[in-house]
Design an enzyme around this catalytic site. Structure first.
Site, mmCIF file in Angstrom:
data_model
loop_
_atom_site.group_PDB
_atom_site.id
_atom_site.type_symbol
_atom_site.label_atom_id
_atom_site.label_comp_id
_atom_site.label_asym_id
_atom_site.label_seq_id
_atom_site.Cartn_x
_atom_site.Cartn_y
_atom_site.Cartn_z
ATOM 1 N N HIS A 198 -9.303 -10.778 11.806
ATOM 2 C CA HIS A 198 -8.739 -9.616 11.117
ATOM 3 C C HIS A 198 -8.986 -8.330 11.894
ATOM 4 O O HIS A 198 -9.141 -7.251 11.301
ATOM 5 C CB HIS A 198 -9.278 -9.510 9.688
ATOM 6 N N TYR B 70 -13.270 -11.536 4.994
ATOM 7 C CA TYR B 70 -13.059 -10.968 6.324
ATOM 8 C C TYR B 70 -14.245 -10.079 6.689
ATOM 9 O O TYR B 70 -14.605 -9.170 5.953
ATOM 10 C CB TYR B 70 -11.769 -10.153 6.363
ATOM 11 N N ASP C 113 -9.731 -16.233 10.766
ATOM 12 C CA ASP C 113 -9.096 -14.926 10.928
ATOM 13 C C ASP C 113 -10.157 -13.871 11.219
ATOM 14 O O ASP C 113 -10.989 -13.557 10.355
ATOM 15 C CB ASP C 113 -8.341 -14.578 9.642
ATOM 16 N N GLN D 251 0.806 -1.219 0.000
ATOM 17 C CA GLN D 251 0.000 0.000 0.000
ATOM 18 C C GLN D 251 0.844 1.277 0.000
ATOM 19 O O GLN D 251 0.311 2.372 -0.216
ATOM 20 C CB GLN D 251 -0.933 0.019 1.229
#
Length: 401
Positions: A209, A159, A207, A44
Protein backbone atom coordinates in the site's frame (compact mmCIF):
# COMPACT_ATOMS: atom_id res chain seq x y z
CA UNK A 1 -36.71 2.17 -32.11
CA UNK A 2 -36.82 5.94 -32.53
CA UNK A 3 -35.56 7.31 -35.85
CA UNK A 4 -32.63 9.22 -34.33
CA UNK A 5 -31.34 7.83 -31.03
CA UNK A 6 -30.15 10.54 -28.65
CA UNK A 7 -29.07 11.04 -25.05
CA UNK A 8 -32.07 12.62 -23.35
CA UNK A 9 -30.82 13.00 -19.78
CA UNK A 10 -27.77 12.35 -17.59
CA UNK A 11 -28.28 11.88 -13.85
CA UNK A 12 -26.07 11.12 -10.85
CA UNK A 13 -27.27 8.78 -8.11
CA UNK A 14 -25.38 8.92 -4.79
CA UNK A 15 -25.90 6.05 -2.38
CA UNK A 16 -24.08 4.20 0.42
CA UNK A 17 -25.84 0.90 1.24
CA UNK A 18 -22.83 -0.37 3.19
CA UNK A 19 -21.63 3.00 4.47
CA UNK A 20 -19.24 3.55 1.55
CA UNK A 21 -20.07 6.46 -0.78
CA UNK A 22 -20.93 5.25 -4.30
CA UNK A 23 -21.45 7.37 -7.41
CA UNK A 24 -23.65 6.01 -10.22
CA UNK A 25 -24.28 7.75 -13.54
CA UNK A 26 -27.56 7.00 -15.31
CA UNK A 27 -27.88 7.95 -18.99
CA UNK A 28 -31.39 7.97 -20.40
CA UNK A 29 -32.13 7.99 -24.12
CA UNK A 30 -35.13 9.13 -26.14
CA UNK A 31 -35.96 5.45 -26.69
CA UNK A 32 -38.50 4.63 -23.95
CA UNK A 33 -36.98 2.32 -21.33
CA UNK A 34 -33.47 2.37 -22.84
CA UNK A 35 -30.89 3.59 -20.33
CA UNK A 36 -27.44 2.67 -19.07
CA UNK A 37 -25.61 2.71 -15.74
CA UNK A 38 -21.97 3.47 -15.07
CA UNK A 39 -19.74 3.58 -12.00
CA UNK A 40 -18.07 6.93 -11.23
CA UNK A 41 -17.15 6.20 -7.62
CA UNK A 42 -14.44 8.36 -6.10
CA UNK A 43 -15.65 7.78 -2.58
CA UNK A 44 -13.52 10.44 -0.88
CA UNK A 45 -14.62 13.16 -3.34
CA UNK A 46 -18.08 12.03 -4.41
CA UNK A 47 -19.58 15.54 -4.55
CA UNK A 48 -16.81 16.74 -6.87
CA UNK A 49 -17.51 13.91 -9.33
CA UNK A 50 -21.25 14.53 -9.17
CA UNK A 51 -20.69 18.22 -9.95
CA UNK A 52 -18.41 17.37 -12.90
CA UNK A 53 -21.11 15.12 -14.36
CA UNK A 54 -24.13 17.30 -13.71
CA UNK A 55 -22.67 20.74 -14.42
CA UNK A 56 -20.23 19.97 -17.25
CA UNK A 57 -20.70 16.58 -18.90
CA UNK A 58 -24.49 16.59 -18.92
CA UNK A 59 -24.88 19.73 -21.12
CA UNK A 60 -22.03 18.41 -23.28
CA UNK A 61 -23.81 15.08 -23.84
CA UNK A 62 -27.49 15.96 -24.28
CA UNK A 63 -28.56 15.26 -27.86
CA UNK A 64 -25.55 13.10 -28.75
CA UNK A 65 -25.87 9.60 -30.23
CA UNK A 66 -25.11 7.14 -27.36
CA UNK A 67 -23.80 4.57 -29.83
CA UNK A 68 -20.73 6.70 -30.60
CA UNK A 69 -18.81 5.58 -27.52
CA UNK A 70 -15.26 6.23 -28.75
CA UNK A 71 -16.10 9.69 -30.07
CA UNK A 72 -17.86 10.65 -26.84
CA UNK A 73 -14.96 9.37 -24.72
CA UNK A 74 -12.34 11.24 -26.74
CA UNK A 75 -14.24 14.52 -26.84
CA UNK A 76 -15.33 14.34 -23.19
CA UNK A 77 -11.72 13.94 -22.08
CA UNK A 78 -10.62 17.13 -23.83
CA UNK A 79 -13.76 19.24 -23.52
CA UNK A 80 -12.31 20.95 -20.43
CA UNK A 81 -8.88 21.31 -22.11
CA UNK A 82 -6.95 20.20 -18.98
CA UNK A 83 -7.40 16.50 -18.46
CA UNK A 84 -6.52 13.40 -16.47
CA UNK A 85 -7.19 13.20 -12.78
CA UNK A 86 -9.45 11.09 -10.59
CA UNK A 87 -12.37 13.56 -10.52
CA UNK A 88 -12.66 14.06 -14.27
CA UNK A 89 -11.72 10.47 -15.10
CA UNK A 90 -14.39 9.08 -12.79
CA UNK A 91 -16.98 11.42 -14.25
CA UNK A 92 -16.09 10.31 -17.77
CA UNK A 93 -16.05 6.67 -16.61
CA UNK A 94 -19.63 6.90 -15.36
CA UNK A 95 -20.67 8.07 -18.80
CA UNK A 96 -18.49 5.54 -20.63
CA UNK A 97 -19.72 2.49 -18.71
CA UNK A 98 -23.32 3.63 -19.13
CA UNK A 99 -22.84 3.89 -22.90
CA UNK A 100 -21.43 0.36 -23.06
CA UNK A 101 -24.41 -0.78 -20.98
CA UNK A 102 -26.75 0.85 -23.51
CA UNK A 103 -24.92 -0.66 -26.48
CA UNK A 104 -25.17 -4.13 -24.93
CA UNK A 105 -28.89 -3.68 -24.32
CA UNK A 106 -29.41 -2.46 -27.89
CA UNK A 107 -27.68 -5.54 -29.27
CA UNK A 108 -29.37 -7.81 -26.69
CA UNK A 109 -25.96 -9.12 -25.57
CA UNK A 110 -23.80 -8.94 -22.46
CA UNK A 111 -20.95 -6.45 -22.79
CA UNK A 112 -18.34 -9.23 -22.84
CA UNK A 113 -19.79 -10.32 -26.20
CA UNK A 114 -19.01 -6.85 -27.59
CA UNK A 115 -15.41 -7.37 -26.45
CA UNK A 116 -15.04 -10.57 -28.46
CA UNK A 117 -16.85 -13.07 -26.28
CA UNK A 118 -15.92 -15.23 -23.32
CA UNK A 119 -12.53 -16.83 -22.85
CA UNK A 120 -13.57 -18.25 -19.47
CA UNK A 121 -16.83 -18.91 -17.67
CA UNK A 122 -15.99 -16.97 -14.51
CA UNK A 123 -13.18 -14.91 -12.98
CA UNK A 124 -10.96 -16.27 -10.21
CA UNK A 125 -11.04 -13.89 -7.27
CA UNK A 126 -8.75 -13.04 -4.39
CA UNK A 127 -10.01 -12.18 -0.93
CA UNK A 128 -8.49 -10.20 1.93
CA UNK A 129 -7.42 -11.88 5.19
CA UNK A 130 -5.84 -10.00 8.05
CA UNK A 131 -5.41 -10.64 11.76
CA UNK A 132 -3.80 -9.50 14.98
CA UNK A 133 -1.14 -12.20 14.74
CA UNK A 134 0.02 -14.82 12.19
CA UNK A 135 -2.26 -17.48 13.67
CA UNK A 136 -5.36 -15.33 13.19
CA UNK A 137 -4.29 -14.57 9.63
CA UNK A 138 -3.89 -18.30 9.03
CA UNK A 139 -7.35 -18.98 10.44
CA UNK A 140 -8.89 -16.38 8.13
CA UNK A 141 -7.03 -17.75 5.11
CA UNK A 142 -8.32 -21.25 5.91
CA UNK A 143 -11.87 -19.89 6.11
CA UNK A 144 -11.56 -18.56 2.56
CA UNK A 145 -9.99 -21.84 1.41
CA UNK A 146 -13.04 -23.67 2.75
CA UNK A 147 -15.17 -21.43 0.54
CA UNK A 148 -13.16 -22.57 -2.48
CA UNK A 149 -10.97 -19.48 -2.79
CA UNK A 150 -7.47 -20.22 -4.11
CA UNK A 151 -6.04 -16.69 -3.87
CA UNK A 152 -5.83 -14.74 -0.59
CA UNK A 153 -4.18 -11.44 0.26
CA UNK A 154 -2.57 -11.63 3.69
CA UNK A 155 -2.08 -8.62 5.96
CA UNK A 156 -0.92 -8.60 9.57
CA UNK A 157 -3.23 -6.08 11.25
CA UNK A 158 -4.26 -4.35 8.04
CA UNK A 159 -2.14 -2.04 5.89
CA UNK A 160 1.04 -1.01 7.67
CA UNK A 161 0.35 -3.37 10.54
CA UNK A 162 -1.24 -2.58 13.89
CA UNK A 163 -0.36 -2.78 17.55
CA UNK A 164 3.27 -1.70 17.15
CA UNK A 165 4.67 0.26 20.08
CA UNK A 166 5.18 3.82 18.86
CA UNK A 167 8.09 5.93 20.08
CA UNK A 168 6.70 9.43 19.61
CA UNK A 169 7.66 13.01 20.45
CA UNK A 170 5.37 15.25 22.45
CA UNK A 171 2.31 16.97 20.96
CA UNK A 172 1.96 14.91 17.77
CA UNK A 173 -1.03 15.66 15.56
CA UNK A 174 -3.99 13.26 15.26
CA UNK A 175 -3.80 10.60 12.58
CA UNK A 176 -3.72 6.91 11.72
CA UNK A 177 -0.26 6.07 13.08
CA UNK A 178 1.93 3.13 12.06
CA UNK A 179 5.59 2.19 12.33
CA UNK A 180 7.02 1.34 8.87
CA UNK A 181 10.12 -0.34 10.33
CA UNK A 182 8.09 -2.62 12.61
CA UNK A 183 5.78 -3.36 9.68
CA UNK A 184 8.53 -4.53 7.31
CA UNK A 185 10.02 -6.75 10.01
CA UNK A 186 6.66 -8.38 10.69
CA UNK A 187 5.72 -9.31 7.11
CA UNK A 188 8.41 -11.98 6.44
CA UNK A 189 7.64 -13.56 9.83
CA UNK A 190 3.97 -13.75 8.90
CA UNK A 191 4.73 -15.52 5.62
CA UNK A 192 7.19 -17.86 7.37
CA UNK A 193 4.26 -18.96 9.52
CA UNK A 194 1.73 -19.18 6.68
CA UNK A 195 3.90 -21.22 4.32
CA UNK A 196 4.92 -23.54 7.16
CA UNK A 197 1.27 -24.19 8.04
CA UNK A 198 -0.44 -23.90 4.66
CA UNK A 199 2.23 -25.04 2.21
CA UNK A 200 2.46 -23.78 -1.36
CA UNK A 201 -0.83 -25.05 -2.82
CA UNK A 202 -2.62 -21.81 -1.92
CA UNK A 203 -1.72 -18.60 -3.75
CA UNK A 204 -0.82 -15.85 -1.26
CA UNK A 205 -0.59 -12.10 -1.95
CA UNK A 206 0.45 -9.05 0.04
CA UNK A 207 -0.23 -5.31 -0.29
CA UNK A 208 2.43 -2.82 0.84
CA UNK A 209 0.00 0.00 0.00
CA UNK A 210 2.94 2.29 -0.84
CA UNK A 211 3.71 2.79 2.86
CA UNK A 212 7.49 2.33 2.98
CA UNK A 213 10.53 4.08 1.52
CA UNK A 214 11.76 2.69 -1.81
CA UNK A 215 14.87 0.90 -0.54
CA UNK A 216 12.75 -0.96 2.03
CA UNK A 217 10.39 -2.00 -0.74
CA UNK A 218 13.36 -3.51 -2.59
CA UNK A 219 14.53 -5.32 0.52
CA UNK A 220 11.05 -6.65 1.39
CA UNK A 221 10.47 -7.90 -2.16
CA UNK A 222 13.76 -9.84 -1.92
CA UNK A 223 12.88 -11.29 1.49
CA UNK A 224 9.51 -12.50 0.22
CA UNK A 225 10.92 -14.20 -2.89
CA UNK A 226 11.27 -17.56 -1.14
CA UNK A 227 7.57 -17.50 -0.22
CA UNK A 228 6.53 -17.46 -3.89
CA UNK A 229 3.81 -14.83 -3.64
CA UNK A 230 1.29 -14.70 -6.44
CA UNK A 231 2.13 -11.01 -6.39
CA UNK A 232 3.33 -8.17 -4.17
CA UNK A 233 0.92 -5.29 -4.53
CA UNK A 234 1.57 -1.53 -4.76
CA UNK A 235 5.14 -1.63 -3.48
CA UNK A 236 5.80 2.00 -4.46
CA UNK A 237 3.83 5.22 -4.98
CA UNK A 238 3.51 6.67 -8.51
CA UNK A 239 6.17 9.25 -7.62
CA UNK A 240 8.88 6.58 -7.32
CA UNK A 241 8.27 4.37 -10.36
CA UNK A 242 11.96 4.30 -11.35
CA UNK A 243 12.62 2.16 -8.29
CA UNK A 244 10.81 -0.76 -9.92
CA UNK A 245 13.95 -1.27 -12.00
CA UNK A 246 15.84 -2.00 -8.79
CA UNK A 247 13.22 -4.46 -7.58
CA UNK A 248 13.17 -6.27 -10.93
CA UNK A 249 16.96 -6.36 -11.04
CA UNK A 250 17.29 -7.98 -7.63
CA UNK A 251 14.50 -10.53 -7.26
CA UNK A 252 11.77 -12.49 -9.02
CA UNK A 253 8.87 -11.62 -6.72
CA UNK A 254 5.91 -10.87 -9.04
CA UNK A 255 4.82 -7.23 -8.84
CA UNK A 256 1.33 -5.74 -9.24
CA UNK A 257 0.90 -1.98 -9.60
CA UNK A 258 -1.55 0.68 -10.69
CA UNK A 259 -4.21 1.36 -8.05
CA UNK A 260 -3.49 5.10 -7.99
CA UNK A 261 -2.75 5.55 -11.70
CA UNK A 262 -4.79 8.09 -13.68
CA UNK A 263 -2.62 8.67 -16.78
CA UNK A 264 -0.95 6.45 -19.38
CA UNK A 265 2.40 8.13 -18.71
CA UNK A 266 2.39 6.36 -15.35
CA UNK A 267 1.83 2.83 -16.58
CA UNK A 268 3.39 2.74 -20.04
CA UNK A 269 7.07 2.69 -18.92
CA UNK A 270 6.32 -0.11 -16.46
CA UNK A 271 4.56 -2.09 -19.18
CA UNK A 272 6.97 -1.57 -22.05
CA UNK A 273 10.02 -2.28 -19.86
CA UNK A 274 8.27 -5.28 -18.29
CA UNK A 275 8.92 -3.99 -14.78
CA UNK A 276 5.61 -5.29 -13.41
CA UNK A 277 3.69 -8.53 -13.83
CA UNK A 278 0.11 -7.38 -13.17
CA UNK A 279 -1.69 -4.13 -13.97
CA UNK A 280 -4.29 -3.29 -11.34
CA UNK A 281 -5.73 0.10 -12.19
CA UNK A 282 -9.05 1.27 -10.77
CA UNK A 283 -11.07 1.24 -14.00
CA UNK A 284 -13.23 4.26 -13.18
CA UNK A 285 -10.15 6.27 -12.12
CA UNK A 286 -8.58 5.87 -15.57
CA UNK A 287 -11.78 6.82 -17.41
CA UNK A 288 -13.88 3.69 -17.82
CA UNK A 289 -14.12 0.57 -19.95
CA UNK A 290 -12.90 2.21 -23.16
CA UNK A 291 -9.35 2.99 -21.91
CA UNK A 292 -9.21 -0.13 -19.72
CA UNK A 293 -9.87 -2.42 -22.68
CA UNK A 294 -7.03 -0.74 -24.57
CA UNK A 295 -4.70 -0.94 -21.58
CA UNK A 296 -5.38 -4.64 -21.19
CA UNK A 297 -4.54 -5.22 -24.86
CA UNK A 298 -1.25 -3.31 -24.55
CA UNK A 299 -0.36 -5.35 -21.46
CA UNK A 300 -1.11 -8.57 -23.33
CA UNK A 301 1.55 -7.66 -25.91
CA UNK A 302 4.16 -7.39 -23.13
CA UNK A 303 3.21 -10.51 -21.17
CA UNK A 304 1.53 -8.62 -18.31
CA UNK A 305 -1.70 -9.87 -16.76
CA UNK A 306 -4.67 -7.90 -15.43
CA UNK A 307 -5.78 -7.69 -11.79
CA UNK A 308 -8.19 -4.75 -11.81
CA UNK A 309 -8.73 -2.94 -8.51
CA UNK A 310 -11.84 -4.23 -6.72
CA UNK A 311 -12.14 -2.55 -3.28
CA UNK A 312 -15.25 -1.95 -1.14
CA UNK A 313 -15.49 1.55 -2.66
CA UNK A 314 -16.59 0.09 -5.96
CA UNK A 315 -20.24 -0.24 -6.89
CA UNK A 316 -21.72 -3.50 -8.22
CA UNK A 317 -21.87 -1.71 -11.58
CA UNK A 318 -18.10 -1.24 -11.38
CA UNK A 319 -17.62 -4.83 -10.28
CA UNK A 320 -19.59 -6.00 -13.29
CA UNK A 321 -17.47 -3.81 -15.58
CA UNK A 322 -14.32 -5.45 -14.19
CA UNK A 323 -15.78 -8.90 -14.77
CA UNK A 324 -16.83 -8.27 -18.37
CA UNK A 325 -13.21 -7.39 -19.08
CA UNK A 326 -11.96 -10.39 -17.09
CA UNK A 327 -14.13 -12.84 -19.00
CA UNK A 328 -13.04 -11.57 -22.41
CA UNK A 329 -9.32 -10.83 -21.82
CA UNK A 330 -6.72 -13.46 -22.74
CA UNK A 331 -4.24 -12.01 -20.21
CA UNK A 332 -6.56 -12.00 -17.22
CA UNK A 333 -4.77 -12.89 -13.98
CA UNK A 334 -7.03 -12.55 -10.94
CA UNK A 335 -9.79 -10.23 -9.73
CA UNK A 336 -9.74 -8.48 -6.35
CA UNK A 337 -13.12 -9.00 -4.67
CA UNK A 338 -15.06 -7.38 -1.86
CA UNK A 339 -18.16 -9.25 -0.76
CA UNK A 340 -21.54 -7.67 -1.50
CA UNK A 341 -24.08 -7.47 1.32
CA UNK A 342 -27.73 -8.39 1.01
CA UNK A 343 -28.53 -4.66 1.08
CA UNK A 344 -26.24 -4.09 -1.87
CA UNK A 345 -27.97 -6.81 -3.87
CA UNK A 346 -31.34 -5.21 -3.05
CA UNK A 347 -30.22 -1.75 -4.21
CA UNK A 348 -28.43 -3.18 -7.26
CA UNK A 349 -30.48 -6.08 -8.69
CA UNK A 350 -28.44 -8.32 -10.95
CA UNK A 351 -25.18 -7.75 -9.05
CA UNK A 352 -22.38 -10.26 -9.69
CA UNK A 353 -22.27 -13.37 -7.53
CA UNK A 354 -19.45 -15.60 -6.25
CA UNK A 355 -19.28 -19.37 -5.98
CA UNK A 356 -16.35 -21.60 -5.06
CA UNK A 357 -13.73 -18.89 -5.52
CA UNK A 358 -15.09 -17.53 -8.81
CA UNK A 359 -17.13 -14.42 -9.67
CA UNK A 360 -19.98 -14.59 -12.19
CA UNK A 361 -21.96 -12.00 -14.12
CA UNK A 362 -25.50 -12.78 -15.18
CA UNK A 363 -26.33 -13.23 -18.83
CA UNK A 364 -28.53 -10.15 -19.15
CA UNK A 365 -27.82 -7.62 -21.92
CA UNK A 366 -25.38 -4.83 -21.14
CA UNK A 367 -23.53 -4.90 -17.83
CA UNK A 368 -26.43 -6.82 -16.31
CA UNK A 369 -26.82 -4.64 -13.19
CA UNK A 370 -29.76 -2.34 -12.45
CA UNK A 371 -30.48 0.08 -9.60
CA UNK A 372 -33.56 0.49 -7.42
CA UNK A 373 -33.54 4.24 -6.96
CA UNK A 374 -36.09 4.22 -4.16
CA UNK A 375 -33.98 1.80 -2.12
CA UNK A 376 -30.79 3.66 -3.02
CA UNK A 377 -32.29 6.82 -1.53
CA UNK A 378 -32.64 5.05 1.82
CA UNK A 379 -28.84 5.02 2.17
CA UNK A 380 -27.52 8.57 1.75
CA UNK A 381 -23.83 9.30 1.40
CA UNK A 382 -21.89 10.80 4.30
CA UNK A 383 -19.45 13.71 4.27
CA UNK A 384 -16.90 12.57 6.86
CA UNK A 385 -13.36 12.21 5.54
CA UNK A 386 -11.97 8.70 6.08
CA UNK A 387 -9.44 8.52 8.92
CA UNK A 388 -7.28 5.89 7.20
CA UNK A 389 -6.08 8.40 4.59
CA UNK A 390 -4.54 10.55 7.35
CA UNK A 391 -1.59 8.22 7.92
CA UNK A 392 1.37 9.30 10.04
CA UNK A 393 4.63 7.68 11.15
CA UNK A 394 5.90 7.76 14.77
CA UNK A 395 7.56 11.20 14.64
CA UNK A 396 4.21 12.71 13.60
CA UNK A 397 4.96 13.42 9.97
CA UNK A 398 2.36 12.54 7.31
CA UNK A 399 2.86 9.39 5.28
CA UNK A 400 1.33 7.43 2.41
CA UNK A 401 -2.03 5.81 3.13
Amino acid sequence: MVEQLQIRDVRVILTAPDGVNLVIVKIETNEPGLYGLGCATFTQRHHAVATAVEQYLKPFLIGKDPRRIEDIWQTSMVSGYWRNGPVLNNAVSGVDMALWDIKGKMSNQPVYELFGGKLREAAAIYRHADGRDPQEVEDNVRAFMEQGCRYVRCQLGGYGGQGHKLHQPDHVLPGAYFDPDAYVRSVPRMFDHLRDRLGFEIELLHDIHERIVPIEAVRLAKQLEEHRLFFLEDALPPEHLDWFRHIRGQCATPIAMGELFVHSAEWMPLVTERLIDFIRCHISAIGGLTPAKKLGTVCEAFGIRTAWHGPPDLSPVGQAANLHLDLSSPNFGVQEWSALSERMHEVFPGSPTIRNGYAYVNEKPGLGVDIDEQKAALYPCHDVLPAWTLSRIPDGSPSRP
